[in-house]
Design a protein around this motif. Structure first.
Motif, PDB file in Angstrom:
ATOM      1  N   GLU A 118      21.132 -23.122 -15.474  1.00 17.39           N
ATOM      2  CA  GLU A 118      20.778 -22.303 -14.312  1.00 17.39           C
ATOM      3  C   GLU A 118      19.382 -21.703 -14.407  1.00 17.39           C
ATOM      4  O   GLU A 118      18.823 -21.280 -13.404  1.00 17.39           O
ATOM      5  N   GLU A 119      18.838 -21.619 -15.623  1.00 13.46           N
ATOM      6  CA  GLU A 119      17.520 -20.983 -15.757  1.00 13.46           C
ATOM      7  C   GLU A 119      16.396 -22.028 -15.761  1.00 13.46           C
ATOM      8  O   GLU A 119      15.238 -21.708 -16.008  1.00 13.46           O
ATOM      9  N   TYR A 120      16.758 -23.287 -15.480  1.00 12.19           N
ATOM     10  CA  TYR A 120      15.747 -24.334 -15.371  1.00 12.19           C
ATOM     11  C   TYR A 120      15.281 -24.456 -13.924  1.00 12.19           C
ATOM     12  O   TYR A 120      16.102 -24.518 -13.010  1.00 12.19           O
ATOM     13  N   ILE A 121      13.988 -24.489 -13.724  1.00 14.87           N
ATOM     14  CA  ILE A 121      13.420 -24.757 -12.402  1.00 14.87           C
ATOM     15  C   ILE A 121      12.868 -26.176 -12.462  1.00 14.87           C
ATOM     16  O   ILE A 121      11.951 -26.462 -13.234  1.00 14.87           O
ATOM     17  N   ARG A 122      13.450 -27.077 -11.693  1.00 10.83           N
ATOM     18  CA  ARG A 122      13.092 -28.498 -11.801  1.00 10.83           C
ATOM     19  C   ARG A 122      12.301 -29.003 -10.609  1.00 10.83           C
ATOM     20  O   ARG A 122      11.971 -30.179 -10.537  1.00 10.83           O
ATOM     21  N   ASP A 123      11.997 -28.105  -9.682  1.00 12.09           N
ATOM     22  CA  ASP A 123      11.217 -28.487  -8.505  1.00 12.09           C
ATOM     23  C   ASP A 123       9.871 -27.770  -8.569  1.00 12.09           C
ATOM     24  O   ASP A 123       9.818 -26.544  -8.633  1.00 12.09           O
TER      25      ASP A 123
END
Ligand code: TYD
Length: 142
Positions: A118-123
């Motif tokens: 949930e703490e990954y920003i992939r965009d």
């Protein structure tokens, strides 16, 4: 904000071979909660392509070599990793891409957190929005 920091680890080797020790909160800026390593990648793949809301990382090419592109949405730098005694510290909220892996590359990663997808920003566009909001609000990279 600081995008990265190069870390130099002590060589405790002797005539029997090399020994490198990495202790949390001294050799690197955080307590180590997680270790993973990436190998079997090559020069055709790009890994990473994300930023982390909370996690800090230290990357070490314990064998072989790779490159890490780091950006804060404005500045962009490329760091080459090819020494087992050299680490790359990445604070939270930098965008990173790992690529150009040599066939023998083993990229060791130490993280300040347990895994939480949930703490990954992939965009990247979402990342830019969030990071520019933090800049405006004066939130530091820690
Ligand atoms: P990913 O983040 O895509 O790897 P990289 O950043 O090296 O490109 O992770 C690949 C998969 O592994 C993905 O399904 C999430 C999972 N994963 C974990 O379960 N725990 C972890 O600590 C990491 C780094 C990944």
């Amino acid at each position: 904000m600081e995008m990265y920091r190069r870390l130099q680890f002590a060589d405790l080797g002797d005539e029997r071979g090399k020994l490198v020790v990495i202790e949390g909160e001294s050799a690197i800026p955080f307590a180590i909660q997680r270790v993973f390593y990436i190998y079997g990648s090559d020069d055709t793949v790009v890994r990473g392509k994300h930023a982390n809301l909370r996690s800090e990382f230290v990357l070490v090419n314990v064998a072989g070599s790779s490159k890490v592109m780091v950006t804060d949405g404005e500045r962009k730098e490329v760091v080459s990793l090819d020494k087992p005694m050299e680490g790359l510290y990445l604070p939270r909220m930098v965008w990173k891409e790992m690529y150009d892996f040599s066939p023998d590359s083993i990229l060791l990663v130490m993280a300040s957190t347990h895994y939480d997808g949930e703490e990954y920003i992939r965009d990247f566009e979402e990342y830019r929005r969030i990071v520019s909001g933090e800049e405006r609000d004066g939130k530091s990279s820690g």
